[in-house]
Structures are given as structure tokens and as C-alpha cells.
Design a protein around this motif. Structure first.
Motif, PDB file in Angstrom:
ATOM      1  N   MET A   1       0.845  -1.198   0.000  1.00 21.87           N
ATOM      2  CA  MET A   1       0.000   0.000   0.000  1.00 21.87           C
ATOM      3  C   MET A   1       0.881   1.249   0.000  1.00 21.87           C
ATOM      4  O   MET A   1       1.807   1.362   0.792  1.00 21.87           O
ATOM      5  CB  MET A   1      -0.903   0.006   1.248  1.00 21.87           C
ATOM      6  CG  MET A   1      -1.850   1.208   1.308  1.00 21.87           C
ATOM      7  SD  MET A   1      -2.813   1.263   2.829  1.00 21.87           S
ATOM      8  CE  MET A   1      -3.870  -0.165   2.624  1.00 21.87           C
ATOM      9  N   SER A   2       0.595   2.168  -0.903  1.00 19.14           N
ATOM     10  CA  SER A   2       1.388   3.397  -0.992  1.00 19.14           C
ATOM     11  C   SER A   2       1.106   4.301   0.206  1.00 19.14           C
ATOM     12  O   SER A   2       0.075   4.160   0.885  1.00 19.14           O
ATOM     13  CB  SER A   2       1.063   4.145  -2.284  1.00 19.14           C
ATOM     14  OG  SER A   2      -0.263   4.627  -2.244  1.00 19.14           O
ATOM     15  N   PHE A   4       0.382   7.427   0.158  1.00 28.37           N
ATOM     16  CA  PHE A   4      -0.791   8.259  -0.115  1.00 28.37           C
ATOM     17  C   PHE A   4      -2.074   7.525   0.262  1.00 28.37           C
ATOM     18  O   PHE A   4      -2.972   8.085   0.898  1.00 28.37           O
ATOM     19  CB  PHE A   4      -0.807   8.650  -1.597  1.00 28.37           C
ATOM     20  CG  PHE A   4      -1.973   9.511  -1.978  1.00 28.37           C
ATOM     21  CD1 PHE A   4      -1.891  10.895  -1.860  1.00 28.37           C
ATOM     22  CD2 PHE A   4      -3.156   8.956  -2.444  1.00 28.37           C
ATOM     23  CE1 PHE A   4      -2.964  11.704  -2.203  1.00 28.37           C
ATOM     24  CE2 PHE A   4      -4.228   9.745  -2.785  1.00 28.37           C
ATOM     25  CZ  PHE A   4      -4.134  11.126  -2.671  1.00 28.37           C
ATOM     26  N   LYS A   5      -2.173   6.255  -0.158  1.00 27.53           N
ATOM     27  CA  LYS A   5      -3.386   5.476   0.150  1.00 27.53           C
ATOM     28  C   LYS A   5      -3.528   5.256   1.641  1.00 27.53           C
ATOM     29  O   LYS A   5      -4.629   5.291   2.199  1.00 27.53           O
ATOM     30  CB  LYS A   5      -3.340   4.133  -0.583  1.00 27.53           C
ATOM     31  CG  LYS A   5      -3.592   4.248  -2.082  1.00 27.53           C
ATOM     32  CD  LYS A   5      -3.635   2.869  -2.727  1.00 27.53           C
ATOM     33  CE  LYS A   5      -3.967   2.996  -4.214  1.00 27.53           C
ATOM     34  NZ  LYS A   5      -3.980   1.664  -4.886  1.00 27.53           N
ATOM     35  N   TRP A   6      -2.384   5.026   2.317  1.00 29.86           N
ATOM     36  CA  TRP A   6      -2.433   4.791   3.766  1.00 29.86           C
ATOM     37  C   TRP A   6      -2.929   6.042   4.494  1.00 29.86           C
ATOM     38  O   TRP A   6      -3.786   5.961   5.369  1.00 29.86           O
ATOM     39  CB  TRP A   6      -1.042   4.396   4.269  1.00 29.86           C
ATOM     40  CG  TRP A   6      -1.012   4.126   5.747  1.00 29.86           C
ATOM     41  CD1 TRP A   6      -1.408   3.001   6.407  1.00 29.86           C
ATOM     42  CD2 TRP A   6      -0.575   5.048   6.774  1.00 29.86           C
ATOM     43  NE1 TRP A   6      -1.254   3.143   7.763  1.00 29.86           N
ATOM     44  CE2 TRP A   6      -0.745   4.388   8.012  1.00 29.86           C
ATOM     45  CE3 TRP A   6      -0.072   6.340   6.751  1.00 29.86           C
ATOM     46  CZ2 TRP A   6      -0.413   4.992   9.218  1.00 29.86           C
ATOM     47  CZ3 TRP A   6       0.254   6.945   7.947  1.00 29.86           C
ATOM     48  CH2 TRP A   6       0.085   6.281   9.165  1.00 29.86           C
ATOM     49  N   ASN A   8      -4.705   8.419   3.208  1.00 31.61           N
ATOM     50  CA  ASN A   8      -6.102   8.616   2.814  1.00 31.61           C
ATOM     51  C   ASN A   8      -7.038   7.753   3.663  1.00 31.61           C
ATOM     52  O   ASN A   8      -8.086   8.209   4.125  1.00 31.61           O
ATOM     53  CB  ASN A   8      -6.265   8.284   1.329  1.00 31.61           C
ATOM     54  CG  ASN A   8      -7.616   8.736   0.793  1.00 31.61           C
ATOM     55  OD1 ASN A   8      -8.080   9.825   1.122  1.00 31.61           O
ATOM     56  ND2 ASN A   8      -8.236   7.902  -0.016  1.00 31.61           N
ATOM     57  N   ASN A   9      -6.660   6.483   3.884  1.00 32.32           N
ATOM     58  CA  ASN A   9      -7.496   5.591   4.692  1.00 32.32           C
ATOM     59  C   ASN A   9      -7.533   6.027   6.154  1.00 32.32           C
ATOM     60  O   ASN A   9      -8.584   6.019   6.799  1.00 32.32           O
ATOM     61  CB  ASN A   9      -6.973   4.156   4.595  1.00 32.32           C
ATOM     62  CG  ASN A   9      -7.186   3.554   3.218  1.00 32.32           C
ATOM     63  OD1 ASN A   9      -8.115   3.941   2.505  1.00 32.32           O
ATOM     64  ND2 ASN A   9      -6.328   2.619   2.823  1.00 32.32           N
ATOM     65  N   LYS A 453     -12.698  10.508   0.798  1.00 34.06           N
ATOM     66  CA  LYS A 453     -12.243  10.610   2.184  1.00 34.06           C
ATOM     67  C   LYS A 453     -11.614  11.986   2.411  1.00 34.06           C
ATOM     68  O   LYS A 453     -11.251  12.676   1.448  1.00 34.06           O
ATOM     69  CB  LYS A 453     -11.262   9.482   2.481  1.00 34.06           C
ATOM     70  CG  LYS A 453     -11.953   8.105   2.429  1.00 34.06           C
ATOM     71  CD  LYS A 453     -10.980   6.974   2.578  1.00 34.06           C
ATOM     72  CE  LYS A 453     -11.712   5.633   2.479  1.00 34.06           C
ATOM     73  NZ  LYS A 453     -10.805   4.483   2.552  1.00 34.06           N
ATOM     74  N   GLN A 456      -8.339  12.752   0.590  1.00 35.23           N
ATOM     75  CA  GLN A 456      -8.586  12.772  -0.847  1.00 35.23           C
ATOM     76  C   GLN A 456      -9.331  14.043  -1.258  1.00 35.23           C
ATOM     77  O   GLN A 456      -9.047  14.651  -2.290  1.00 35.23           O
ATOM     78  CB  GLN A 456      -9.387  11.540  -1.247  1.00 35.23           C
ATOM     79  CG  GLN A 456      -9.519  11.356  -2.749  1.00 35.23           C
ATOM     80  CD  GLN A 456     -10.281  10.086  -3.102  1.00 35.23           C
ATOM     81  OE1 GLN A 456     -11.005   9.539  -2.274  1.00 35.23           O
ATOM     82  NE2 GLN A 456     -10.104   9.618  -4.328  1.00 35.23           N
TER      83      GLN A 456
END
Length: 543
Positions: A1-2, A4-6, A8-9, A453, A456
Motif C-alpha cells: 500500500m502506498s 498516499f493510500k495509507w 487517505n485511509n 475521504k 482525498q
């Protein structure tokens, strides 16, 4: 997981968001606010020497005179910046003409100049300093008038940048719609656009007033060349003077004037801010005949011509007059020492800007979105504190604070970095918060109702809208750090930055060497700023 995605979550969870904001506030208080106002605490712990100064009529007279010079010059300069800055911001944002990007870059150049070199250049242009053969206008001006002309150059770009950043976010379609309904351009601008300028005007006023109030290096250089050093004082130059002389009351004098400037500036800026926010432009009254007269023919052309002439004659010519030294024989320059100083200055400024963006954006968002809350009001006022403290006093306060924690020389450069982080941080926050205030929050709410989110929503919706203000804040912070003299000297006179290197040359009477070193730095910074703007403009076209 990048990453950015982490992020964002994680942003979807309220606990991590609160924890991150709490950490940001802690960093802000510990690294920025407490060291900046440590001098106030010092006044109480050193009350014996402060009370001794209060009992000395000669010293108090000098302090009150320096305070009057600082505040009155800052007030005059800010009013001039507002009156001339609004039409110039309009030209840069709404007008299209050949060479616009170069003019846009030139607008920032006075910010890049080492402050001592700029003071040298301005006196060279308007006056006739003793011992210098370069011909200027030869006008005999009082130190007060000369400093007003100098401080306009320092502060004018701040007002124009603050207003431009807001104007870029105001849709011209509103004015077009009004004009299709028979309103003149003057009426459309007065009733639609100017009321939306308010946040930018507050930001610009605070930045200009505070920048003038805290200017040290250029003021010191100008007074030195006018043989008025030690005779005419502003608050910051008085602090610098007292720091250099052997006087048992020097510490008390520096503490007293620093505290007085902090208190008076805070009170004055709060009052000015309230007046601007409550001031209402008369939009209900319309004067069709006057509006048409001011919108057509010679009037708008004269307004634009006057704005360009002011920029050229009052700002750019005195700024670049130091380049007349290129007509003289080349001075002997220690290029190794100069390039080392430039590298140090760029590194310090870069770290300060990155810190300002990472930790400044969360605070700016909170101030803009929750200004009416108790914490929002507190943060809004605290952000102004490092701005309004004279940079020499700020460096003095920071030096006092960090020396109580670490008494050694190996971390002096780190202390300089911390000092630059303190006075550049508000520049980033003010520009971003002013822009966010003008953005309709419903855009973000709609994005989140469609499943986006929080992180995001920020990166995809809000950030593209406020991007110009983030860049403007970063440029202001970078150039402010690059040209700073007073705070650096107050923290560590041996610091290897370009402004200190140049001011040391001026102190030694090496005017030619100082001029050529300044020209080299200016050329490097001009290329750097031009490349940055080209990269940003290309990035904007691809988004």
C-alpha cells in the motif's frame, strides 16, 4: 500500500485526524511561539535591570523615539501599499500582455535581495553616500523619508502577492454578468470584486505592517551609509545597537523595547484587522455617470500607467541600481566563501519552507474553517506573533530560549534554522488561510457525500483551488528567509549565510565586494524564481 493510500485511509478516522492536529499545535507552540515570546518572560526574571532603564530619562526617550519611528513608518508604508497594490494586482491577474511572466518574477526580486544590499542600493539611487563614486540622484533626504522609500520596496510585493492570490480565485464571470446588465466595469468591480478582497487585504496589511516593523538589515545599511547610524533609530536598529555596545543597561533596554513592540503591535494589528473586516464598501449606491467615466477612456489607462510607473521608479529602479557597479572594475571576491554562504542560505530557507507547508496547512485550514471557535481565535492571533516581533528581537529571544536548553556552539546552525522557521511560518499560514476563506465549503462536502475521504477531498478538491496561494506563501517564506539579516545576526553572528556575509563586507567598508556578491546572488535567485514559475505554470496546464 502506498503512503498516499495509507494516509487517505487513516484520514477517514477522526482519532488520527485529531492526534495529527494536536501534534501540529504542539510543534507550533514549542518551536514557534514559546521561543518567540521568551523575551517577555525574561522581562519578569530580569526586572531589576528593566526597572533601571525605566528610571533613566535618556534611555526611555531613545526607546520611545525608536518606537515612534518604527510604527509611523510601518503605517505610512502599509497605506501606500494598499492604494498602489490593488491596481497592480489587477494588472498581474486580469491583464494579458507580452512579458507578463517576467514582470511577475521581477515583482518578487526585492524579496530575494539580501536586506543589507537592498538598503545599500536604495541609498545609492536616491542619495549620494560618502566615499562612493557611483552617481545617484544626489537627493538630500532625511533618514525618515529614506526609510519610507526603502520599506515600500520591502513590503510592496507582500501586498501585491496577497491580493493577487485572492483575485485569482474570484471568478471574472460575476463582473461580466454585471456588465451585461448595463453596469460599468468600475461599478462591477466596486460592488462585486472589492468586497471579496477582504481576506487578501487583511493578509496583505498584516504582512506589510509586520515586515516594515521588523526590518533590520536594510535599515541598518541605509543609516550606516547616511552617517545616521547611532543617531536615528528604529526599534530593530536600536536593539542591534544596544547588542553591540558595552553598556550594563543594554540587556534591560533590549528586553524593554522588544516587549513594548510586541504588545503595541499586537494591539494595533487586532484593531486594524477588526476595522478592515467590519468596513463595508457602499455597494447599494450606484453612480452610473461616474462609473462610466472611470471605466472608459483615459482614466483606466492613467491608472495602469501610474501603477507601472510606481513599480518601475519607486520599487525596481532603486532595487536594481546596485547593478551600476558592473561599470566598475571587478572586485576581488572569495568565490569559495560566497558559494558556501549561498548554499547555506538556500538550505536554511528550504528547510523553513518545507516545515511551513507541512505544519502550516493544518493550522491555516483550522483558522479559515473554524475562526469563530475559541481555539480558532487563539491560533489566529498566535500566528501573528512571530510576524510582528522585530526579527532582531526574535533572534534575541530565540537565542535566550535555546541557550537555556543547550549552551554550546556546535548547534548554532540548527538554532538559525529554528529562527527562520519561526518568522517564515506565518507567511505560509496567512496566505493559505486567506485563500481557504474564499472557497465555498460545499465543494468539499459534495465530494465527501460522493465517497471521497478527507485527505482525498483536500488533495483533489481544495488543493487545486488554493494552489496559487500555497505557492505564493512558499515563495514569500523562501525569499524572506534568503534575505534575512537581523535574526541571523542576533542568533549567531558567525553564521555562514549570504546576508551576514554581505553585511560584514559593508561593515568593513568593502562596498564594491559587497555589491558584486549581491549581484551574483541576485542573478542566481532570478534564474531560480523564473524556473520555479515555469515549472508551476506547466504543472497547472497539465492538471
Amino acid at each position: 500500500m502506498s503512503l498516499f493510500k495509507w494516509i487517505n485511509n487513516v484520514s477517514n478516522n477522526e482519532r488520527p485526524r485529531k492526534a495529527w492536529f494536536s501534534f501540529v499545535c504542539l510543534i507550533f507552540i514549542v518551536l514557534i511561539i514559546i521561543p518567540s515570546i521568551f523575551v517577555v518572560l525574561k522581562m519578569f526574571t530580569e526586572w531589576d535591570i528593566v526597572s533601571g532603564v525605566l528610571g533613566d530619562p535618556e534611555k526611555t526617550s531613545l526607546i520611545w523615539g525608536a518606537l515612534w519611528n518604527s510604527f509611523s513608518i510601518a503605517a505610512i508604508v502599509t497605506v501606500v501599499d494598499i492604494v498602489i497594490g490593488i491596481p497592480m494586482a489587477w494588472i498581474l491577474v486580469r491583464k494579458q500582455f507580452r512579458g507578463k511572466k517576467y514582470l511577475d518574477t521581477l515583482m518578487d526580486m526585492p524579496l530575494v535581495f539580501p536586506t543589507g544590499a537592498l538598503g545599500f542600493s536604495v541609498v545609492l539611487f536616491w542619495g549620494a553616500p560618502n566615499g562612493i563614486d557611483i552617481p545617484g540622484l544626489g537627493m538630500v533626504l532625511s533618514p525618515y523619508i529614506m526609510l519610507i522609500l526603502l520599506h515600500i520596496i520591502f513590503t510592496y510585493p507582500y501586498m501585491v502577492r496577497s491580493l493577487s492570490a485572492i483575485l485569482e480565485q474570484i471568478e471574472p464571470n460575476y463582473e461580466t454578468a454585471a456588465m451585461t446588465l448595463s453596469a460599468s466595469r468600475f461599478t462591477a468591480v466596486r460592488t462585486i470584486t472589492l468586497p471579496l478582497f477582504r481576506a487578501g487585504l487583511v493578509t496583505g496589511t498584516i504582512l506589510c505592517f509586520a515586515r516594515s516593523l521588523s526590518e533590520t538589515g536594510g535599515t541598518y545599511a541605509a543609516l550606516l551609509l547616511m552617517n545616521a547610524n547611532g543617531i536615528f533609530f528604529t526599534g530593530p536598529t536600536f536593539i542591534k545597537h544596544m547588542k553591540e555596545i558595552q553598556d550594563p543597561t543594554a540587556m534591560g533596554s533590549m528586553i524593554l523595547i522588544s516587549v513594548l513592540m510586541i504588545v503595541f503591535a499586537l494591539i494595533l494589528l487586532v484593531v486594524v484587522k477588526l476595522l478592515i473586516m467590519r468596513f463595508k464598501i457602499p455597494i447599494k449606491k450606484v453612480w452610473p455617470h461616474l462609473g462610466r467615466k472611470l471605466s472608459r477612456g483615459a482614466v483606466p489607462k492613467l491608472k495602469d500607467a501610474f501603477s507601472i510607473a510606481f513599480l518601475a521608479i519607486i520599487v525596481l529602479l532603486p532595487t536594481f541600481y546596485i547593478f551600476t557597479y558592473l561599470t566598475q572594475p571587478m572586485a576581488d571576491i572569495d568565490f569559495v566563501a560566497l558559494m558556501s554562504a549561498i548554499g547555506t542560505s538556500f538550505a536554511v530557507a528550504g528547510v523553513a519552507v518545507v516545515f511551513g507547508i507541512v505544519f502550516g496547512i493544518p493550522i491555516a485550514l483550522y483558522i479559515a474553517r473554524k475562526r469563530d471557535t475559541k481555539l480558532g481565535k487563539i491560533l489566529d492571533n498566535l500566528v501573528n506573533v512571530p510576524l510582528i516581533i522585530p526579527t532582531t528581537a526574535l533572534g534575541f529571544s530565540l537565542g535566550l530560549f535555546w541557550s537555556t536548553i543547550y549552551a554550546g556552539g556546535s548547534l548554532n546552525l540548527l538554532m538559525v534554522v529554528l529562527g527562520h522557521m519561526a518568522f517564515t511560518f506565518p507567511l505560509v499560514v496567512r496566505n493559505i488561510s486567506g485563500a481557504v476563506e474564499e472557497v465555498d465549503q460545499s465543494y468539499e462536502e459534495v465530494a465527501m457525500t460522493l465517497g471521497a475521504k478527507p485527505f482525498q477531498t483536500f488533495t483533489k478538491v481544495l488543493m487545486p483551488i488554493i494552489q496559487s496561494s500555497v505557492i505564493a506563501g512558499a515563495i514569500l517564506a523562501f525569499t524572506r528567509s534568503l534575505g534575512e539579516t537581523g535574526a541571523t545576526l542576533a542568533i549567531d553572528r558567525s553564521a555562514n549565510t549570504v546576508p551576514v556575509y554581505i553585511i560584514n563586507l559593508l561593515d568593513a567598508g568593502k562596498h564594491s565586494e559587497a555589491a558584486f556578491c549581491s549581484i551574483i546572488l541576485i542573478a542566481i535567485c532570478f534564474v531560480f524564481m523564473l524556473v520555479l514559475r515555469l515549472v508551476v505554470s506547466r504543472g497547472g496546464r497539465h492538471t
